[in-house]
Design an enzyme around this catalytic site. Sequence first.
Site, PDB file in Angstrom:
ATOM      1  N   GLU B  75     -19.441 -23.598  12.409  1.00  0.00           N
ATOM      2  CA  GLU B  75     -20.653 -24.162  11.814  1.00  0.00           C
ATOM      3  C   GLU B  75     -20.695 -25.684  11.909  1.00  0.00           C
ATOM      4  OE1 GLU B  75     -18.995 -21.624  10.498  1.00  0.00           O
ATOM      5  OE2 GLU B  75     -20.504 -20.042  10.534  1.00  0.00           O
ATOM      6  N   HIS B 142     -22.514 -13.103   1.165  1.00  0.00           N
ATOM      7  CA  HIS B 142     -23.699 -12.882   2.000  1.00  0.00           C
ATOM      8  C   HIS B 142     -24.968 -12.834   1.149  1.00  0.00           C
ATOM      9  CE1 HIS B 142     -20.535 -11.674   4.777  1.00  0.00           C
ATOM     10  NE2 HIS B 142     -21.395 -11.781   5.755  1.00  0.00           N
TER      11      HIS B 142
END
Lengths: 427, 339
Positions: B75, B142
């Site tokens: 990321e 999540h």
Amino acid sequence: MPVPPEQGMKKELKRQQYLDLYYYMRLNRAVEDMMVKLFRQNKIVGGLYSSLGQEAISVGTAYALEKKDWLAPMIRNIGALLVKGVRPRDIFMQHMAKYDSPTKGKDGTSHFGDLDDLHIVSPISMLGDLIPVMTGVAMAGRYLGQKIVTMTWIGDGGSSTGVFHEGLNFAATQKAPFVLILENNLWAYSTPVRKQVPLENLADRAKAYGIDSYIVDGNDVVAVYSVAKEAVDRARAGEGPILIEAKSFRRMGHAQHDPAEYVPKEMRAYWEARDPIALYERFLSSEKLLDAKSKKEVEEKIDSLLAAEREFAENSPMPPPELAETGVYCTGDDCHKIRAKWERPIAEVTPPRSSVKAVWTVPGFGSGKASDGANAPIHFGDTHASQHRVGNDTKSANGGKPAAKMAAKAAPKKTVKTAGASRKARR
Amino acid sequence: MPKANGAGPNGSASDGTQVTFLEAIKQAMFEEMERDPAVILMGEDVGVYGGAFKTSEGLLERFGWERVIDTPISESAIIGAACGMSYCGLRPICEMQFIDFIVCAFNQITNFVAKGHYLWNAPAPMVIRGPSGGGVHGGPFHSANPEMYFVHTPGVKVIYPSTPYDAKGLLKAAVRDNNPVLFFEHKFLYRRIKGEVPAGDYTVPIGKAVVRREGKHLTIISYAAMMHASLEAAEALAKEGIEAEVIDLRTLLPLDEETILNSVKKTNKCLVVHEDTRTGGIAGEIAAILFEKAFHDLDGPLVRVTSLDTPVPYAPTLEEHFLPNAKKVFSAAKELARY
């Protein structure tokens, strides 16, 4: 104690190049010497970081770049900024937090950049973050058809950060035209390199990314330049990112406040005896490229330049307090007109020409020939052992698509031990 | 199930079609990439696979390998590289596969991307987008709503839409903005709601809230999935004679103070609903604004309906307890209306 250079400097550059390297190293040191004086006079607002003894790295590497190329300095790369065209006054004013400084006093040290003319990206204090950023600049340059190379620096300590790995790995998967200079100056603040990285040669980190690397004597400016030039040329030619480990020593503390008493005396003495500027002067004299007169001319030129630059910097005001409230956001076209500079036909990246079949191709599959070695690409696909080297036969089989990169990167890489040997050992 | 709520008062034209929230996002990226070759998409599995939620399906086919880039699971490298690209005049869109992973690039966003314009006059026109939020039993890694980490970061803009119309219009505006924009897509809404989007090009201005429902008794302020819970609660309140005004913030940074103040000065009561955890949520900021600028207009306490100050738990029973919903909003609003 014998004093290197172990390899004599090679005479292979043009006369003006030799003299440029000398001028910029002297300028680098003179700018920093002047800042030490300013620091002692309390005219520098924050910290002052020295590249004493590492000037050959900043100057030699940046000198290998072309004007259109991009660089991003770290704190010990003032020499690189000077080579790229930054005025000493800007460096003085940055440190003095002056209104006329590139950041108008909003940040200090070498934390400034210039997107439009000099192509310099500002660093931040967190180490390694520039690596993915300069990878992105390299990818954008390639996308726009600009044929640029990007360069940044990292220390031995900074090479332990997570983003060093993420950035270099991404650059490698993208074959980005990017050159990373790993300045191994043996000390990360007070911690010796052995406690940072359990490797003899930090260039070995390149193996983890399947990219090529060089090791160079960081106190030999000709060697540094030669290796950097070769790396920059190769990156520009599309060979992907390249890592250069420049071995040197941090002669001062981490910053001015740090007397660096943790450094063993004999280590300091060893490196002080191989000052990169003194070594280079000896070389230039022996090659009849520099004599007492021309040396004095360089000194006088720098002295008068820096006197004027310092005066300008000292006369610049502090920023007005209200400036603190401004500039968090770009307000639009009146603030910045953002336009990509295309140097290739846009039609190449727009439909219909950009359109592809969205499937992976795995051309290397099956050429690995069982599990006899480390080079079986894409996991076997064949039960026969084979002597045949993978890599060449699969390279660019699908025009540089990701799968081809995976296969092509399997060819063994060499870590070149010295600058002198670098050409022979290439590939 | 939240109700479809595509067209707001300043919403879509009538000639549009009904699309899902997800389709609206896909359309925005497709149209922006079509419009401007400086727009590229980068992220994990965004190319051949079309994204974990298929928001980028078809983009690789149309725009090719150079413009739709499948990245390593890195990321910080995605955000960092996008920042570098933006310095060269490109307008990259970065997808975080789940927005939970945005914190892996926290330093790159908050220190590098966000500060560049202020410090050295370097604009970074880029969009960081990804699926966020709970209610789909995604568990603690999540389901996050990490918007407030970034609302506390000067230099970025933060968008969190609730309708397909806004998602498309705001994403297009984000791509064209000269600043780094974080764009949160509530995954509960992806396929559950449909709304009308016009056929032609349009944008929705960043930094403008919208009144979704007019009312006079109290103001409910919300955004994203909880917008729909708030509207559902408002319908139920209306049956009991309580007319709630419902404001959809749409952009959290910069916050539209004007719309908030105008409404609260009219209704004199304010309830803030967010799916983000309670402490440090936007409700606290709104409370501070009201106390500073509308103290004399308030006839009751500022009330918060939020998720709990815990990680998002996995089991449906736990997650339902953790999350706000229309029923909780209804009860809190009814209580507030008594003041």
